[in-house]
Design a protein around this motif. Structure first.
Motif, PDB file in Angstrom:
ATOM      1  N   GLY A   1      37.424  17.047 -60.048  1.00  0.00           N
ATOM      2  CA  GLY A   1      38.223  15.877 -60.380  1.00  0.00           C
ATOM      3  C   GLY A   1      37.430  14.905 -61.216  1.00  0.00           C
ATOM      4  N   ALA A   2      37.920  13.681 -61.293  1.00  0.00           N
ATOM      5  CA  ALA A   2      37.225  12.671 -62.076  1.00  0.00           C
ATOM      6  C   ALA A   2      35.913  12.299 -61.406  1.00  0.00           C
ATOM      7  CB  ALA A   2      38.111  11.440 -62.227  1.00  0.00           C
ATOM      8  N   SER A   3      34.917  12.011 -62.225  1.00  0.00           N
ATOM      9  CA  SER A   3      33.649  11.559 -61.693  1.00  0.00           C
ATOM     10  C   SER A   3      33.826  10.168 -61.103  1.00  0.00           C
ATOM     11  CB  SER A   3      32.595  11.522 -62.806  1.00  0.00           C
ATOM     12  OG  SER A   3      32.443  12.803 -63.380  1.00  0.00           O
ATOM     13  N   ALA A   4      32.947   9.834 -60.186  1.00  0.00           N
ATOM     14  CA  ALA A   4      33.037   8.532 -59.531  1.00  0.00           C
ATOM     15  C   ALA A   4      32.995   7.425 -60.570  1.00  0.00           C
ATOM     16  CB  ALA A   4      31.884   8.377 -58.538  1.00  0.00           C
ATOM     17  N   GLY A   5      33.996   6.548 -60.515  1.00  0.00           N
ATOM     18  CA  GLY A   5      34.013   5.414 -61.415  1.00  0.00           C
ATOM     19  C   GLY A   5      34.461   5.737 -62.823  1.00  0.00           C
ATOM     20  N   ARG A   6      34.897   6.992 -63.066  1.00  0.00           N
ATOM     21  CA  ARG A   6      35.312   7.373 -64.416  1.00  0.00           C
ATOM     22  C   ARG A   6      36.720   7.934 -64.365  1.00  0.00           C
ATOM     23  NH1 ARG A   6      30.614  10.289 -67.796  1.00  0.00           N
ATOM     24  NH2 ARG A   6      32.250  10.002 -69.340  1.00  0.00           N
ATOM     25  N   ALA A   7      37.500   7.636 -65.409  1.00  0.00           N
ATOM     26  CA  ALA A   7      38.862   8.153 -65.466  1.00  0.00           C
ATOM     27  C   ALA A   7      38.867   9.660 -65.658  1.00  0.00           C
ATOM     28  CB  ALA A   7      39.630   7.463 -66.595  1.00  0.00           C
ATOM     29  N   SER A   8      37.867  10.193 -66.348  1.00  0.00           N
ATOM     30  CA  SER A   8      37.780  11.632 -66.568  1.00  0.00           C
ATOM     31  C   SER A   8      36.312  12.001 -66.691  1.00  0.00           C
ATOM     32  CB  SER A   8      38.541  12.035 -67.840  1.00  0.00           C
ATOM     33  OG  SER A   8      37.975  11.400 -68.970  1.00  0.00           O
ATOM     34  N   PRO A   9      35.960  13.255 -66.403  1.00  0.00           N
ATOM     35  CA  PRO A   9      34.553  13.642 -66.454  1.00  0.00           C
ATOM     36  C   PRO A   9      34.016  13.635 -67.876  1.00  0.00           C
ATOM     37  CG  PRO A   9      35.951  15.557 -66.099  1.00  0.00           C
ATOM     38  CD  PRO A   9      36.832  14.355 -65.984  1.00  0.00           C
ATOM     39  N   GLY A  10      32.709  13.436 -68.002  1.00  0.00           N
ATOM     40  CA  GLY A  10      32.070  13.520 -69.298  1.00  0.00           C
ATOM     41  C   GLY A  10      31.980  14.956 -69.759  1.00  0.00           C
ATOM     42  N   GLU A  11      31.585  15.138 -71.009  1.00  0.00           N
ATOM     43  CA  GLU A  11      31.608  16.480 -71.588  1.00  0.00           C
ATOM     44  C   GLU A  11      30.601  17.411 -70.925  1.00  0.00           C
ATOM     45  OE1 GLU A  11      33.305  15.972 -76.053  1.00  0.00           O
ATOM     46  OE2 GLU A  11      31.191  15.479 -75.753  1.00  0.00           O
ATOM     47  N   GLY A  12      29.449  16.880 -70.519  1.00  0.00           N
ATOM     48  CA  GLY A  12      28.492  17.713 -69.822  1.00  0.00           C
ATOM     49  C   GLY A  12      29.019  18.170 -68.484  1.00  0.00           C
ATOM     50  N   THR A  13      29.623  17.256 -67.735  1.00  0.00           N
ATOM     51  CA  THR A  13      30.226  17.609 -66.449  1.00  0.00           C
ATOM     52  C   THR A  13      31.345  18.619 -66.643  1.00  0.00           C
ATOM     53  OG1 THR A  13      29.714  15.413 -65.588  1.00  0.00           O
ATOM     54  CG2 THR A  13      31.397  16.676 -64.417  1.00  0.00           C
ATOM     55  N   ARG A  14      32.156  18.380 -67.654  1.00  0.00           N
ATOM     56  CA  ARG A  14      33.274  19.293 -67.911  1.00  0.00           C
ATOM     57  C   ARG A  14      32.772  20.695 -68.236  1.00  0.00           C
ATOM     58  NH1 ARG A  14      35.708  16.476 -71.550  1.00  0.00           N
ATOM     59  NH2 ARG A  14      37.138  15.439 -70.118  1.00  0.00           N
ATOM     60  N   ALA A  15      31.740  20.798 -69.067  1.00  0.00           N
ATOM     61  CA  ALA A  15      31.217  22.111 -69.436  1.00  0.00           C
ATOM     62  C   ALA A  15      30.632  22.833 -68.227  1.00  0.00           C
ATOM     63  CB  ALA A  15      30.158  21.967 -70.527  1.00  0.00           C
ATOM     64  N   VAL A  16      29.923  22.116 -67.389  1.00  0.00           N
ATOM     65  CA  VAL A  16      29.292  22.730 -66.215  1.00  0.00           C
ATOM     66  C   VAL A  16      30.330  23.204 -65.203  1.00  0.00           C
ATOM     67  CG1 VAL A  16      27.863  22.198 -64.195  1.00  0.00           C
ATOM     68  CG2 VAL A  16      27.107  21.517 -66.471  1.00  0.00           C
ATOM     69  N   ARG A  17      31.409  22.447 -65.056  1.00  0.00           N
ATOM     70  CA  ARG A  17      32.402  22.747 -64.014  1.00  0.00           C
ATOM     71  C   ARG A  17      33.628  23.491 -64.516  1.00  0.00           C
ATOM     72  NH1 ARG A  17      30.359  22.259 -59.201  1.00  0.00           N
ATOM     73  NH2 ARG A  17      32.509  22.213 -58.451  1.00  0.00           N
ATOM     74  N   ALA A  18      33.743  23.665 -65.823  1.00  0.00           N
ATOM     75  CA  ALA A  18      34.988  24.190 -66.402  1.00  0.00           C
ATOM     76  C   ALA A  18      35.348  25.564 -65.843  1.00  0.00           C
ATOM     77  CB  ALA A  18      34.862  24.271 -67.923  1.00  0.00           C
ATOM     78  N   GLY A  19      36.584  25.680 -65.427  1.00  0.00           N
ATOM     79  CA  GLY A  19      37.122  26.971 -65.017  1.00  0.00           C
ATOM     80  C   GLY A  19      36.710  27.462 -63.652  1.00  0.00           C
ATOM     81  N   LEU A  20      35.905  26.712 -62.927  1.00  0.00           N
ATOM     82  CA  LEU A  20      35.463  27.185 -61.615  1.00  0.00           C
ATOM     83  C   LEU A  20      36.617  27.141 -60.616  1.00  0.00           C
ATOM     84  CD1 LEU A  20      31.961  25.488 -61.221  1.00  0.00           C
ATOM     85  CD2 LEU A  20      32.517  27.748 -62.145  1.00  0.00           C
ATOM     86  N   PRO A  21      36.692  28.119 -59.719  1.00  0.00           N
ATOM     87  CA  PRO A  21      37.744  28.084 -58.700  1.00  0.00           C
ATOM     88  C   PRO A  21      37.422  27.031 -57.646  1.00  0.00           C
ATOM     89  CG  PRO A  21      36.251  29.909 -58.283  1.00  0.00           C
ATOM     90  CD  PRO A  21      35.817  29.292 -59.604  1.00  0.00           C
ATOM     91  N   GLU A  22      38.398  26.702 -56.845  1.00  0.00           N
ATOM     92  CA  GLU A  22      38.167  25.795 -55.728  1.00  0.00           C
ATOM     93  C   GLU A  22      37.120  26.416 -54.794  1.00  0.00           C
ATOM     94  OE1 GLU A  22      39.234  22.825 -55.320  1.00  0.00           O
ATOM     95  OE2 GLU A  22      40.657  22.754 -57.002  1.00  0.00           O
ATOM     96  N   PRO A  23      36.213  25.599 -54.277  1.00  0.00           N
ATOM     97  CA  PRO A  23      35.164  26.153 -53.422  1.00  0.00           C
ATOM     98  C   PRO A  23      35.704  26.745 -52.123  1.00  0.00           C
ATOM     99  CG  PRO A  23      35.118  23.745 -53.386  1.00  0.00           C
ATOM    100  CD  PRO A  23      36.089  24.145 -54.450  1.00  0.00           C
ATOM    101  N   VAL A  24      35.193  27.907 -51.774  1.00  0.00           N
ATOM    102  CA  VAL A  24      35.528  28.592 -50.533  1.00  0.00           C
ATOM    103  C   VAL A  24      34.226  28.944 -49.832  1.00  0.00           C
ATOM    104  CG1 VAL A  24      36.625  30.629 -49.498  1.00  0.00           C
ATOM    105  CG2 VAL A  24      37.654  29.548 -51.513  1.00  0.00           C
ATOM    106  N   LYS A  25      34.128  28.618 -48.566  1.00  0.00           N
ATOM    107  CA  LYS A  25      32.912  28.844 -47.808  1.00  0.00           C
ATOM    108  C   LYS A  25      32.455  30.293 -47.919  1.00  0.00           C
ATOM    109  CE  LYS A  25      30.798  27.889 -43.317  1.00  0.00           C
ATOM    110  NZ  LYS A  25      31.015  27.342 -41.940  1.00  0.00           N
ATOM    111  N   HIS A  26      31.184  30.476 -48.229  1.00  0.00           N
ATOM    112  CA  HIS A  26      30.515  31.775 -48.340  1.00  0.00           C
ATOM    113  C   HIS A  26      30.881  32.544 -49.612  1.00  0.00           C
ATOM    114  CE1 HIS A  26      29.193  30.985 -44.335  1.00  0.00           C
ATOM    115  NE2 HIS A  26      30.377  31.175 -43.774  1.00  0.00           N
ATOM    116  N   GLU A  27      31.702  31.949 -50.474  1.00  0.00           N
ATOM    117  CA  GLU A  27      32.031  32.602 -51.738  1.00  0.00           C
ATOM    118  C   GLU A  27      31.154  32.032 -52.850  1.00  0.00           C
ATOM    119  OE1 GLU A  27      34.161  35.116 -52.364  1.00  0.00           O
ATOM    120  OE2 GLU A  27      34.565  35.244 -50.209  1.00  0.00           O
ATOM    121  N   PRO A  28      30.852  32.814 -53.894  1.00  0.00           N
ATOM    122  CA  PRO A  28      30.044  32.282 -54.991  1.00  0.00           C
ATOM    123  C   PRO A  28      30.794  31.203 -55.754  1.00  0.00           C
ATOM    124  CG  PRO A  28      30.912  34.439 -55.572  1.00  0.00           C
ATOM    125  CD  PRO A  28      31.233  34.223 -54.124  1.00  0.00           C
ATOM    126  N   THR A  29      30.030  30.279 -56.343  1.00  0.00           N
ATOM    127  CA  THR A  29      30.679  29.220 -57.114  1.00  0.00           C
ATOM    128  C   THR A  29      31.348  29.782 -58.362  1.00  0.00           C
ATOM    129  OG1 THR A  29      28.568  28.772 -58.199  1.00  0.00           O
ATOM    130  CG2 THR A  29      29.123  27.430 -56.277  1.00  0.00           C
TER     131      THR A  29
END
Length: 390
Positions: A11-39
């Motif tokens: 989601g949005a970074s704390a205090g920001r309406a939308s994530p920055g480009e570095g955050t977006r690139a790092v997190r882009a396309g990842l599935p929702e976290p599930v315990k014991h599953e790979p990121t």
């Protein structure tokens, strides 16, 4: 059929309406976290899937969909069109497969296509094939928005900006508005800029197309292409062409591409900054002519590039006096590979005229800046210029 338009698991970074480009690139396309599953789940190697009963659901057969593609398509879509609803992304096994998918899915005999005459060297081959199918092809240079004069009666306008290898830039918004007024679709080859350099869909394009082989994945070890668009009917035709042609990405390549995107912002910022430093150094060399880099304030493309691009790219082009001088220069480089393609973490350069098909002087050099230390790279280039002078 899977929905590659779904946003990723952040989601949005704390205090920001939308994530920055570095955050977006790092997190882009990842599935929702599930315990014991790979990121980032590993590649799914499957020609077919369990499918009892009626053939419903996202995954039926390996030529149609693959979970590894889905995550990569989501990631690219989040970079090309952050915050935009209804944008679909499709991946292909090469940039040319992506280019072909748009052209051959949208055009019919009797249609008119407007292409640049200074774009990627495979476009003349594409033109010949289109004309063999009864499609009229008109061409004009990228610079000066020259394609504007050819739009009457056109079905599709193809834009490449910055152009490869000349690095001319055109006004995407202006061309898109003019094309749409005449009922034409607009596709923009975004390979050289990357989604962190410009977002053609925000500028009015119907399709953004790119070779992910280049800076998007950035390591020179993957062939990849993609198409993103917001018109459901047009994208359905692109998807159908992929299915008919069987132009599908291997799951390992898709996984490697997704992994590589995480460092995109880091690579792009380093490479773009070094490209400007190199261009500034080359500007001081009297043997260098025809220097082009949109980030230079005195470059002919700088004004319009600054209006629609957030970064100017990693490619610098220039001309040396002769073929022999250019070859000597390339041979003298120690930190730069003499290789085609561009956008990788290791700098590459080539005398572009060796391939034919590009209207460039014999001494024209396309230089792709990598992630080496800027001082080391500039020193290597200046030394090679000195050594190749004889």
């Amino acid at each position: 059929m899977s929905d590659s338009r779904t946003t990723g698991g952040y989601g949005a970074s704390a205090g920001r309406a939308s994530p920055g480009e570095g955050t977006r690139a790092v997190r882009a396309g990842l599935p929702e976290p599930v315990k014991h599953e790979p990121t980032l789940p590993g590649p799914v190697f499957a020609a077919h899937f369990h499918l009892p009963g009626d053939p419903t659901g996202p995954y039926t057969y390996g030529r149609d969909e693959n979970p590894t593609w889905t995550l990569l398509e989501r990631a690219i879509g989040e970079l090309e069109a952050p915050g935009q609803d209804g944008v679909e992304t499709l991946v292909f096994p090469s940039g040319m497969a992506a280019i072909s998918s748009v052209l051959f899915s949208q055009l019919r005999a009797g249609d008119v296509a407007v292409l640049p005459n200074d774009g990627y060297q495979a476009l003349p081959l594409v033109r010949a094939q289109l004309e063999a199918y009864g499609i009229e092809v008109r061409t004009a240079p990228t610079g000066g928005d020259a394609q504007l004069d050819l739009l009457d009666g056109a079905r599709l306008l193809w834009i490449e900006t910055p152009s490869n290898p000349g690095l001319d830039v055109c006004d995407v918004r202006r061309l898109a508005e003019a094309a749409h007024t005449r009922g034409a679709l607009v596709a923009v080859d975004n390979t050289l800029a990357t989604p962190l350099g410009q977002r053609p869909l925000e500028l009015g394009a119907d399709f953004t197309v790119a070779s992910g082989t280049k800076q998007l994945t950035g390591h020179g070890d993957i062939l990849l292409g993609y198409v993103a668009g917001h018109d459901a009917e047009a994208m359905a035709a692109v998807r159908r062409w992929r299915k008919i042609a069987g132009a599908i990405t291997g799951p390992m390549e898709a996984w490697l591409a997704h992994r590589s995107i995480a460092t995109l912002q880091l690579r792009v910022d380093r490479q773009n900054a070094t490209a400007l430093t190199l261009a500034q150094a080359l500007r001081e060399r009297p043997e260098v002519t025809g220097l082009r880099y949109p980030g230079l304030p005195d470059d002919p493309s700088h004004k319009i590039a600054s209006q629609q691009m957030r970064r100017y790219g990693c490619v610098v082009s220039f001309t040396l006096a002769s073929r022999a001088r250019a070859d000597r220069f390339l041979d003298a480089l120690r930190l730069v590979d003499d290789a085609t393609s561009f956008g990788g973490v290791r700098s590459t350069a080539e005398r572009r005229g060796r391939w034919g098909g590009d209207a460039v002087p014999e001494g024209f050099v396309r230089f792709s800046v990598g992630a080496e230390d800027p001082a080391d790279l500039v020193a290597d280039v200046l030394r090679a210029l000195d050594e190749s002078a004889g």
